[in-house]
Design a protein around this motif. Structure first.
Motif, short mmCIF file in Angstrom:
data_model
loop_
_atom_site.label_atom_id
_atom_site.label_comp_id
_atom_site.label_asym_id
_atom_site.label_seq_id
_atom_site.Cartn_x
_atom_site.Cartn_y
_atom_site.Cartn_z
N ALA A 82 -8.75 -1.46 0.09
CA ALA A 82 -7.83 -0.73 0.95
C ALA A 82 -6.40 -0.87 0.17
N LEU A 83 -6.18 -1.82 -0.45
CA LEU A 83 -5.06 -1.93 -1.27
C LEU A 83 -5.03 -0.65 -2.42
N LEU A 84 -6.18 -0.59 -2.99
CA LEU A 84 -6.15 0.30 -4.06
C LEU A 84 -6.08 1.78 -3.36
N ALA A 85 -6.91 2.05 -2.47
CA ALA A 85 -6.56 3.18 -1.74
C ALA A 85 -5.16 3.55 -1.18
N ASN A 86 -4.60 2.60 -0.81
CA ASN A 86 -3.18 2.88 -0.22
C ASN A 86 -2.13 3.23 -1.34
N ASP A 87 -2.72 2.82 -2.69
CA ASP A 87 -1.90 3.30 -3.76
C ASP A 87 -2.13 4.40 -4.57
N GLY A 88 -3.08 5.23 -3.67
CA GLY A 88 -3.57 6.64 -4.16
C GLY A 88 -4.91 6.62 -4.82
N ALA A 89 -5.88 5.61 -5.16
CA ALA A 89 -6.83 5.87 -5.71
C ALA A 89 -7.88 6.22 -4.82
N LYS A 139 9.05 -10.19 3.19
CA LYS A 139 7.81 -9.52 2.72
C LYS A 139 6.50 -10.17 3.38
N SER A 140 5.62 -9.22 3.83
CA SER A 140 4.38 -9.71 4.12
C SER A 140 3.43 -10.33 3.01
N ILE A 141 2.50 -11.22 3.39
CA ILE A 141 1.92 -11.98 2.35
C ILE A 141 0.49 -11.22 2.26
N LEU A 142 0.15 -10.98 1.03
CA LEU A 142 -1.41 -10.44 0.90
C LEU A 142 -2.34 -11.58 0.29
N GLN A 180 -3.96 -7.29 9.13
CA GLN A 180 -3.44 -6.06 9.66
C GLN A 180 -2.37 -5.25 9.05
N ASN A 181 -1.39 -6.01 8.51
CA ASN A 181 -0.57 -5.30 7.82
C ASN A 181 -1.05 -4.82 6.57
N LEU A 182 -2.07 -5.46 5.80
CA LEU A 182 -2.39 -5.02 4.61
C LEU A 182 -3.19 -3.61 4.88
N TYR A 183 -4.07 -3.77 6.07
CA TYR A 183 -4.90 -2.51 6.32
C TYR A 183 -3.92 -1.36 6.81
N HIS A 184 -3.00 -1.48 7.26
CA HIS A 184 -2.02 -0.55 7.84
C HIS A 184 -0.78 -0.16 6.53
N ASN A 185 -0.97 -0.97 5.58
CA ASN A 185 0.00 -0.57 4.50
C ASN A 185 1.47 -1.06 5.05
N VAL A 186 1.62 -2.04 5.70
CA VAL A 186 2.98 -2.62 6.33
C VAL A 186 3.21 -3.80 5.36
N GLU A 246 -4.19 10.48 5.95
CA GLU A 246 -3.59 11.75 5.86
C GLU A 246 -3.19 11.83 7.28
N GLY A 247 -2.33 12.79 7.47
CA GLY A 247 -1.65 13.13 8.80
C GLY A 247 -1.05 11.91 9.60
N ILE A 248 -1.46 11.86 10.85
CA ILE A 248 -1.04 10.76 11.57
C ILE A 248 -1.28 9.30 10.85
N ARG A 249 -2.36 9.01 10.01
CA ARG A 249 -2.97 7.94 9.55
C ARG A 249 -2.15 7.99 8.02
N LEU A 250 -1.13 8.64 7.71
CA LEU A 250 -0.79 8.81 6.27
C LEU A 250 -0.40 7.16 5.62
#
Length: 316
Positions: free
Chosen positions: A198-205, A148-151, A132-138, A222-226
């Motif tokens: 998800a990880l790559l998209a969270n970093d802008g790809a 730190k959270s674990i990946l 869950q943390n990974l998908y929500h970029n926590v 974007e927006g509330i899901r930034l």
């Protein structure tokens, strides 16, 4: 210049990057961190199958632990006894991390086994909390940002490989370091392909994710899901996505599958994380960088995760 000479010139321009070269960087990092910790962290691994790939992974893990100074114990158990063995090890205060070599039963029971490992000892980062943390970029487990959270290890290994070979722009802030990059991933497993996208998209790809039947496009939220990524079902062929991609990553677990090299644009970066060889040798006619496997980096991510768990536990 003859056609053959031209082909040879292009081929020679491709550099093969071995996982062992990337892993060396993290071997040094882990050794330094263990010295700072003041004790060797302990990992217990359970092998409850006869899968040759799992045994090879266990051997790599044991060697990496020896090389870095981690206390490693491989416990071979019957699959029917595995659940009890994991619960007992969860309660063992001398153990910092636990992992299981899958598949065990080869069905949904394996998903259950992933979740009975205590999150405080889950070196593979497969518990629901970490996913869950990974998908929500926590990125942290507490408000103070000290734990730190674990990946998951293989997606993390692929990120580190892309950092090592320069796909990430380290001049940019976190969350933007893949800005402007387009990446195609041929695999959407819950263990590697989807979390990696998800990880790559969270970093802008912009990530095109392919499985057997569908295509999904992963982009930064974007927006509330930034804080997290956005996923859209799209109609796009593998050829169309590949022609746009700076990086192509494959993870198809079949020796019969070969990625169509003719789809690749010149200068692309190709990475394969399957134990099968998804690219023919002709990939070097197109690619500027080629990474044929990632296993040894995955093992080093286990070591890093183990240290995170030990550090998180020592700060309680």
């Amino acid at each position: 210049m003859s056609a053959q000479v031209a082909v040879n010139a292009v081929t020679s321009a491709c550099k093969t990057v071995l996982a062992s070269s990337v892993a060396k960087v993290y071997t040094t990092e882990v050794k330094t961190a263990i010295q700072k910790l003041g004790r060797p962290p302990k990992m217990v691994a359970f092998l409850a199958n006869n899968d040759p790939a799992a045994k090879l992974y266990a051997d790599w893990t044991a060697k990496a632990c020896t090389d870095t100074g981690v206390d490693f114990e491989l416990r071979q158990v019957d699959k029917e006894d595995l659940e009890d063995a994991v619960f007992q090890t969860n309660d063992d205060k001398s153990v910092d991390g636990i992992m299981i070599y899958f598949p065990v039963f080869g069905n949904r029971q394996d998903q259950y086994l992933q979740q009975i490992v205590s999150p405080a000892k889950d070196v593979e980062g497969l518990s629901h909390m970490y996913i869950q943390n990974l998908y929500h970029n926590v990125r942290y487990l507490n408000a103070e940002n000290t734990k730190k959270s674990i990946l998951p290890c293989t997606p993390l290994a692929l990120v580190k490989i892309l950092e090592y070979i320069g796909v990430y722009n380290m001049m940019l802030p976190y969350g933007n370091r893949l800005y402007g990059k387009t990446i195609t991933i041929v695999n959407r497993s819950e263990i590697v392909g989807r979390p990696l996208a998800a990880l790559l998209a969270n970093d802008g790809a912009v990530v095109y994710s392919f499985d057997i039947d569908t295509v999904q496009k992963f982009t930064r939220g974007e927006g509330i899901r930034l804080r997290s990524h956005r996923v859209t079902d799209i109609h796009c062929t593998l050829e169309e996505a590949t022609k746009m991609s700076d990086v192509v990553i494959t993870g198809v677990p079949s020796e019969k599958y070969k990625f169509p090299v003719e789809y690749l644009k010149d200068g692309v970066i190709c990475v394969n994380f399957s134990t099968a060889k998804n690219f023919e040798i002709s990939v070097k006619d197109k690619a500027s960088l080629y990474v044929p496997s990632v296993g040894k980096v995955t093992v080093m991510m286990l070591m890093r995760n183990l240290l995170r768990l030990a550090e998180n536990g020592s700060s309680n």
